[in-house]
Design an enzyme around this catalytic site. Structure first.
Site, PDB file in Angstrom:
ATOM      1  N   HIS A 127       0.952  -1.249  -0.012  1.00  0.00           N
ATOM      2  CA  HIS A 127      -0.089   0.102  -0.071  1.00  0.00           C
ATOM      3  C   HIS A 127       0.990   1.082  -0.032  1.00  0.00           C
ATOM      4  CE1 HIS A 127      -2.728   2.864   1.885  1.00  0.00           C
ATOM      5  NE2 HIS A 127      -3.703   2.341   1.522  1.00  0.00           N
ATOM      6  N   ASP A 205       2.962  -4.667   8.014  1.00  0.00           N
ATOM      7  CA  ASP A 205       2.033  -3.878   8.024  1.00  0.00           C
ATOM      8  C   ASP A 205       0.625  -4.630   8.179  1.00  0.00           C
ATOM      9  OD1 ASP A 205      -0.596  -2.337   7.062  1.00  0.00           O
ATOM     10  OD2 ASP A 205       0.422  -1.953   5.312  1.00  0.00           O
ATOM     11  N   GLN A 208      -4.614  -4.952   7.258  1.00  0.00           N
ATOM     12  CA  GLN A 208      -5.647  -6.016   6.975  1.00  0.00           C
ATOM     13  C   GLN A 208      -5.679  -7.318   7.685  1.00  0.00           C
ATOM     14  OE1 GLN A 208      -8.184  -5.014   4.954  1.00  0.00           O
ATOM     15  NE2 GLN A 208      -7.138  -2.946   3.918  1.00  0.00           N
ATOM     16  N   LYS A 231     -10.353   0.082  10.844  1.00  0.00           N
ATOM     17  CA  LYS A 231     -10.390  -1.179  10.053  1.00  0.00           C
ATOM     18  C   LYS A 231     -10.939  -2.617  10.906  1.00  0.00           C
ATOM     19  CE  LYS A 231      -7.112   0.178   6.651  1.00  0.00           C
ATOM     20  NZ  LYS A 231      -7.878   0.577   5.521  1.00  0.00           N
ATOM     21  N   CYS A 369      -4.564   2.611  -3.724  1.00  0.00           N
ATOM     22  CA  CYS A 369      -3.464   3.061  -2.937  1.00  0.00           C
ATOM     23  C   CYS A 369      -2.200   1.768  -3.247  1.00  0.00           C
ATOM     24  CB  CYS A 369      -3.661   3.277  -1.740  1.00  0.00           C
ATOM     25  SG  CYS A 369      -4.625   4.506  -1.466  1.00  0.00           S
TER      26      CYS A 369
END
Ligand code: 7TS
Length: 411
Positions: A127, A205, A208, A231, A369
Site C-alpha cells: 500500500h 503492515d 488488513q 478497520k 493505493c
C-alpha cells in the site's frame, strides 16, 4: 468449523446500527470493510460513556476525572498489547493509524539508522502507506528502496527470488501481512525469520490482518507491527505501533510537545521512556477507549472464527465470480483474506462501482493505493468487494446477480 456453526452471525450483525438501512431504495450491502469497517453499538456506547462520564486530560491532573481518563487510556494500551500478544504495554504506541505508525518508524528509526549504500526492502504489493514513507526517508538518507516481486495475477510473492533481494545490504524489510488489493496472505513468519538471520529489522503492515485473524507479534517474530483501529470495528483516528523495546529505546522522538518530555530547560531536553516518548501532545483518549472496546468485541467472537467466516465468504465469492464471462480475477484462488478483486471485461471499475451503488452495494473501484502493483498487472484500476463477519452468503449472491445485470447492460 465448529466455531462457525455455533456463532450466531445474524445476531452479531444486529449489533451494527448502520447496516440496517436502505441505499437508493435497496437494502445496504456493505462490501468495503477493507477501506473501513463498520462499528458495533458496543464501541459507539463506550465512546459515549467516556465523554458523558469520564473525560478530562490524561497524565496531568490529580483530580478524579483525569485519573479515570488516564486509567482508561492506559488500560486501552494494556488491552492492545494483549490483542497482539506484545510482551509489554510499554511497547505499544498509539498513533492515528497504520500510516502514521509506519511514518513514525521510517522517520525516527530511519533517520537514526540509514545511510547511503543501505537498502530498504519492500514488496511490489505494498500500500502507498508502506511505500511513500520509505521513499521519503530514502531520499533524505541516501538509502535505496527495492521491491520483492509479485508473480502476476495470482498475486504471490516470488519467494524463489528472496535471496536475490534479501541480502546483508538490506537494513529493513517492511511487508504487508494481507494485501488490500489482492487478498494475498503473506508468509510473514518465514520472511521475518529469514530477515532475522541477516540482522535485518522487520516491519509488518497489519492494516488488513489485525482484526481479521489471530495476531501474535512474538510468534511472527517481527520487530514492528502497525495497524489501524477503524478497520477493526474501532473509531477513526486511532491505531497502534508495536515495536521491540530495544529498538524503541534507541529511537529519537518522532514529534515534540507536551507529554513526551521528562525535563525541559532553555538549553536542554530529556525525554520520557517509550511509549510516552513517541506520543507528543494530548492523545486520542476517546479513540483508544473505543479501540479497546472493539478489541473486546472481536475477541468475544474469536478472531479465528472471524478469519474462517471471511475466508469462506471470499472463496465463495471468488468461485461465483470465476463463472462470469470475461472476468479477470486478482490474487490467489485459495488461502486468501476476506476480499476479492477483479476486472469485468471492458467495464471500467468506476462505472461498475457506480452502478452497484445504485443497487445498494458498496464496493471500491480504483488503484486501492497500490499504483505500482496496478502498473505491474497492466491495469489502472480494479473493482473490489471486501468482507467482514457481518456479511452473508445471501449478500454475495445478490452481488453476483447485480454484476450479471451490469455485464448485460454493457453488452
Ligand atoms: N496498509 C494497508 C495494507 C492498507 O490496506 C491500508 C488502508 C493502509 C496501510 C493505510 O491505513 P490507514 O488506516 O492509515 O489509512 N487501505 C485502504 C483500502 O484498501 N481502501 O482504503 C484504505
Amino acid at each position: 468449523m465448529e466455531a462457525l456453526e455455533t456463532i450466531d452471525w445474524t445476531k452479531l450483525r444486529a449489533d451494527f446500527p448502520i447496516l440496517d438501512q436502505q441505499v437508493h431504495g435497496n437494502p445496504l450491502i456493505y462490501f468495503d470493510s477493507a477501506a473501513s469497517s463498520q462499528k458495533p453499538r458496543q464501541v459507539i456506547d463506550a465512546i459515549v460513556r467516556y465523554y458523558e462520564h469520564d473525560h478530562a486530560n490524561v497524565h496531568r491532573g490529580i483530580h478524579e476525572l483525569s485519573n479515570r481518563a488516564t486509567a482508561a487510556y492506559e488500560g486501552a494500551r494494556e488491552r492492545t498489547a494483549k490483542f497482539i500478544n506484545a510482551p509489554s504495554a510499554d511497547e505499544i504506541i498509539f498513533t492515528r493509524g497504520t500510516s502514521e505508525s509506519i511514518n513514525l518508524v521510517a522517520s525516527s528509526w530511519g533517520t537514526a539508522n540509514l545511510e547511503p549504500g543501505d537498502q530498504i526492502l519492500l514488496t511490489e504489493m505494498e500500500h502507498h502507506s508502506n511505500m511513500v514513507p520509505w521513499r521519503l526517508i530514502a531520499e533524505k538518507t541516501g538509502a535505496e528502496v527495492r521491491y520483492l516481486p509479485v508473480t502476476g495475477d495470482e498475486g504471490l510473492l516470488d519467494l524463489d527470488r528472496l535471496d536475490e533481494f534479501l541480502t546483508p545490504k538490506v537494513k529493513l524489510f517492511s511487508m504487508v501481512h494481507i494485501s488490500n488489493s489482492l487478498g494475498t496472505i503473506n508468509p510473514v513468519k518465514e520472511l521475518c525469520a529469514r530477515a532475522r538471520e541477516l540482522g535485518v529489522v522487520t516491519l509488518v503492515d497489519g492494516a488488513q490482518s489485525a482484526g481479521h485473524m489471530p495476531v501474535d507479534v512474538q510468534d511472527i517474530g517481527c520487530d514492528f507491527y502497525a495497524f489501524s483501529g477503524h478497520k477493526i470495528c474501532g473509531p477513526t483516528g486511532i491505531g497502534a505501533l508495536w515495536g521491540r523495546m530495544e529498538l524503541l529505546d534507541k529511537m529519537p522522538p518522532y514529534q515534540g510537545g507536551g507529554e513526551m518530555i521528562n525535563d525541559v530547560s532553555f538549553e536542554q531536553i530529556s525525554f520520557k521512556h517509550p511509549p510516552h516518548k513517541f506520543e507528543a501532545g494530548t492523545p486520542n483518549m476517546a479513540g483508544a477507549i473505543g479501540l479497546a472496546a472493539a478489541m473486546d468485541y472481536l475477541d468475544a467472537i474469536g478472531r479465528d472464527a472471524i478469519f474462517e467466516h471471511d475466508q469462506e465468504l471470499a472463496e465463495y465469492a471468488y468461485q461465483q465470480l470465476a463463472e462470469l464471462e470475461g472476468i479477470r480475477l486478482f490474487g490467489p484462488s485459495t488461502n486468501r483474506g476476506g476480499l476479492v478483486a477483479f476486472a469485468l471485461g471492458d467495464v471500467h471499475a468506476h462505472d461498475l462501482v457506480t452502478l452497484a451503488d445504485q443497487k445498494g452495494i458498496a464496493l471500491r473501484g480504483g488503484h486501492h493505493c497500490t499504483q505500482p502493483l496496478m502498473k505491474k498487472l497492466g491495469v489502472t484500476s480494479t473493482s473490489r468487494a471486501s468482507f467482514y463477519f457481518y456479511n452473508t452468503k445471501a449478500e454475495v449472491d445478490r452481488f453476483i446477480e447485480v454484476l450479471r445485470g451490469i455485464q448485460k447492460f454493457f453488452s
